[in-house]
Design a protein around this motif. Structure first.
Motif, PDB file in Angstrom:
ATOM      1  N   THR A 155     -14.575  72.493 -76.621  1.00 37.94           N
ATOM      2  CA  THR A 155     -15.175  73.531 -76.713  1.00 37.94           C
ATOM      3  C   THR A 155     -16.938  73.077 -76.100  1.00 37.94           C
ATOM      4  O   THR A 155     -17.802  74.126 -75.349  1.00 37.94           O
ATOM      5  N   TYR A 156     -17.426  71.394 -75.877  1.00 44.75           N
ATOM      6  CA  TYR A 156     -18.660  71.911 -75.536  1.00 44.75           C
ATOM      7  C   TYR A 156     -19.241  71.065 -74.286  1.00 44.75           C
ATOM      8  O   TYR A 156     -20.128  70.676 -74.498  1.00 44.75           O
ATOM      9  N   ILE A 181     -14.894  67.865 -89.182  1.00 44.52           N
ATOM     10  CA  ILE A 181     -15.636  68.143 -90.148  1.00 44.52           C
ATOM     11  C   ILE A 181     -17.378  68.648 -89.044  1.00 44.52           C
ATOM     12  O   ILE A 181     -18.065  68.178 -89.186  1.00 44.52           O
ATOM     13  N   ILE A 182     -17.747  69.949 -89.562  1.00 44.12           N
ATOM     14  CA  ILE A 182     -18.478  70.932 -88.217  1.00 44.12           C
ATOM     15  C   ILE A 182     -19.850  71.498 -89.894  1.00 44.12           C
ATOM     16  O   ILE A 182     -19.567  72.084 -89.802  1.00 44.12           O
ATOM     17  N   GLU A 183     -21.048  70.509 -89.931  1.00 46.35           N
ATOM     18  CA  GLU A 183     -21.460  71.110 -90.596  1.00 46.35           C
ATOM     19  C   GLU A 183     -22.589  73.066 -90.267  1.00 46.35           C
ATOM     20  O   GLU A 183     -22.940  73.681 -90.647  1.00 46.35           O
ATOM     21  N   ASP A 184     -22.515  72.459 -89.087  1.00 44.39           N
ATOM     22  CA  ASP A 184     -23.737  73.156 -87.791  1.00 44.39           C
ATOM     23  C   ASP A 184     -23.119  74.667 -87.394  1.00 44.39           C
ATOM     24  O   ASP A 184     -21.771  74.407 -87.614  1.00 44.39           O
ATOM     25  N   GLU A 185     -23.198  75.986 -87.662  1.00 42.83           N
ATOM     26  CA  GLU A 185     -22.494  77.229 -88.231  1.00 42.83           C
ATOM     27  C   GLU A 185     -21.864  77.590 -86.819  1.00 42.83           C
ATOM     28  O   GLU A 185     -21.011  78.205 -86.512  1.00 42.83           O
ATOM     29  N   LYS A 186     -23.217  77.145 -86.058  1.00 47.53           N
ATOM     30  CA  LYS A 186     -22.849  77.467 -84.031  1.00 47.53           C
ATOM     31  C   LYS A 186     -21.945  76.905 -83.896  1.00 47.53           C
ATOM     32  O   LYS A 186     -20.520  77.203 -83.230  1.00 47.53           O
ATOM     33  N   LEU A 187     -22.099  75.305 -83.717  1.00 44.70           N
ATOM     34  CA  LEU A 187     -20.591  74.323 -83.724  1.00 44.70           C
ATOM     35  C   LEU A 187     -19.233  74.868 -83.890  1.00 44.70           C
ATOM     36  O   LEU A 187     -18.848  74.813 -83.771  1.00 44.70           O
ATOM     37  N   ARG A 188     -19.570  75.518 -85.466  1.00 43.67           N
ATOM     38  CA  ARG A 188     -18.149  75.893 -85.970  1.00 43.67           C
ATOM     39  C   ARG A 188     -17.818  77.153 -85.498  1.00 43.67           C
ATOM     40  O   ARG A 188     -16.280  76.646 -85.102  1.00 43.67           O
ATOM     41  N   ALA A 189     -18.219  78.167 -85.104  1.00 41.52           N
ATOM     42  CA  ALA A 189     -18.316  79.412 -84.945  1.00 41.52           C
ATOM     43  C   ALA A 189     -17.341  78.686 -83.365  1.00 41.52           C
ATOM     44  O   ALA A 189     -16.518  79.456 -83.333  1.00 41.52           O
ATOM     45  N   GLN A 190     -18.000  78.437 -82.862  1.00 42.28           N
ATOM     46  CA  GLN A 190     -17.489  77.295 -81.432  1.00 42.28           C
ATOM     47  C   GLN A 190     -15.875  76.798 -81.258  1.00 42.28           C
ATOM     48  O   GLN A 190     -14.848  77.332 -80.508  1.00 42.28           O
ATOM     49  N   PHE A 191     -16.116  75.955 -82.252  1.00 40.10           N
ATOM     50  CA  PHE A 191     -14.839  75.044 -82.287  1.00 40.10           C
ATOM     51  C   PHE A 191     -13.496  76.090 -83.059  1.00 40.10           C
ATOM     52  O   PHE A 191     -12.939  75.425 -82.498  1.00 40.10           O
TER      53      PHE A 191
END
Ligand SMILES: Cc1ncc(COP(=O)(O)O)c(C=O)c1O
Length: 390
Positions: free
Chosen positions: A106-107, A248-258
């Motif tokens: 993803t990243y 567990i991902i707090e950041d919205e952008k990282l979450r959407a990508q994951f």
């Protein structure tokens, strides 16, 4: 729980016991398996009875309604680690190697560098390389049998091609429980070099008295936009074969990508693993874990005492995990000879240290998550295998 009870695992399709001959040339007939990280114990009753009811019900359809699973994770992290999680920030993967692989996918892009602090859990480098990314080894300093971070040297190693850092916290192998200052160092390093951080905290509950695991998420709020947290019940409760990890991902952008990558790969929860994880993160699970840690603590004491009595061998003082990391460099032997004595003379299957990356070459890793009688037997065999240097 009677941790002393020997449970026959040979012939049960156990990687640890049924592959030891293939991988290490140690026959399961009279060999002792001390390599891969699973323990020779049953899980707590709360986990076993959940699995029993699942099997009794006997319908194995797709899993749904994960509120209890999310609540159990939130409760456990708050209760044990003082970490408040939003239940909507949790993803269930097929274990944490799977979680790591999704993060890399993803990243980062093919050719990007992924930083590892070596020696470290060897599957990280396998996953990075298989994905066509480059492993960037930042070597930990072995300061009198204790690993320390070396940011000045690591700063000089960075080229700008590195995009991600995989942190192993607590550390496997070596068993360090990183301090707040060290973790802050990691956060600062990541900011300086614009790295995302995947914090693999799979060993977070296997921490010995006197040490305190701090979730990376609690270290520095300013890194939340580059941080992915990973935890699991698999190591603590010995249910690794159920392949379930929590990302567990707090950041919205990282979450959407994951989330997009998860859905692109068609990953959905494994019902048995999720049931077991929900049962484990409970007050009953916590009681069992306390008993396990005292048992492991005594195994650790015995093993270290026995190993350190052999001239030339030195076992790192574990602050966490059940993975003892033994330095054989003091024997002056070539590592082929060490392997020969460990596998052939002592008849013990132990991980070779070189696969953990730079700095691991002269070490062998011994899994002490087993019955005490086996620890005693392993020490006796190693003492005898190396008796000529005593
Ligand atoms: C640091 C670390 N991460 C991940 C794993 C494996 O995780 P999983 O079985 O959930 O893929 C291990 C197993 O030993 C480990 O030590």
């Amino acid at each position: 729980m009677n941790f002393d009870e020997i449970i026959e695992r040979r012939g049960t399709h156990s990687a640890k016991w049924d592959m030891m001959d293939t991988f290490y040339g140690v026959s399961p007939k009279d060999g002792i398996s001390m390599w891969v990280a699973d323990m020779d114990f049953h899980p707590p009753k709360c986990v076993q009875s959940t699995i029993d009811s699942f099997a009794q019900h006997g319908v194995y359809g797709y899993y749904g309604d994960d509120a209890a699973y999310r609540d159990a994770i939130c409760w456990w992290m708050q209760e044990r680690h003082g970490w408040s999680i939003d239940k909507d920030h949790i993803y269930s993967t097929h274990g944490l190697v799977n979680g790591t692989a999704i993060c890399i996918d993803t990243y980062t892009k093919p050719g990007d560098g992924v930083v590892l602090m070596t020696p470290v859990y060897y599957v990280f480098s396998k996953v990075i390389e298989s994905a066509g990314r480059k492993v960037v080894e930042c070597e930990l300093v072995n300061n009198n049998g204790r690993y320390e971070m070396d940011f000045d040297t690591w700063d000089m190693q960075m080229t700008g091609n590195e995009k991600l850092l995989i942190l192993c916290s607590p550390h496997n192998p070596g068993g360090r429980v990183w301090t707040r200052k060290e973790l802050q160092g990691v956060a600062d390093f990541a900011k300086r070099h614009d790295l995302k951080i995947v914090s693999d905290e799979i060993h977070h509950d296997l921490v010995y008295p006197g040490h305190n695991h701090i979730p990376m998420s609690l270290v520095d709020g300013s890194i939340n936009d580059r941080l992915v947290m990973m935890t699991a019940t698999s190591k603590s409760f010995n249910i690794a074969g159920l392949h379930t990890g929590n990302v567990i991902i707090e950041d919205e952008k990282l979450r959407a990508q994951f989330e997009q990558r998860m859905s692109g790969l068609g990953i959905s929860p494994n019902s048995l693993g999720v049931f077991a994880a929900t049962a484990a993160y409970s007050p009953d699970g916590a009681v069992w874990l306390g008993e396990l840690l005292s048992y492991l603590g005594e195994n650790r004491r015995l093993f270290d005492e026995g190993i350190n009595a052999i001239p030339g061998l030195s076992s790192m003082a574990l602050e966490s995990t059940y993975l003892a990391w033994v330095d054989f460099s003091g024997t002056g032997m070539d590592m082929g000879e060490v392997d020969n004595r460990v596998a052939k003379t002592a008849r013990i299957a132990a991980n070779k240290g070189g696969v953990f990356g730079k700095g691991g070459e002269n070490f062998r890793r011994f899994n002490i998550g087993t019955q005490r009688s086996r620890i005693v037997e392993a020490i006796e065999r190693l003492q005898s295998a190396f008796s000529d240097i005593q």
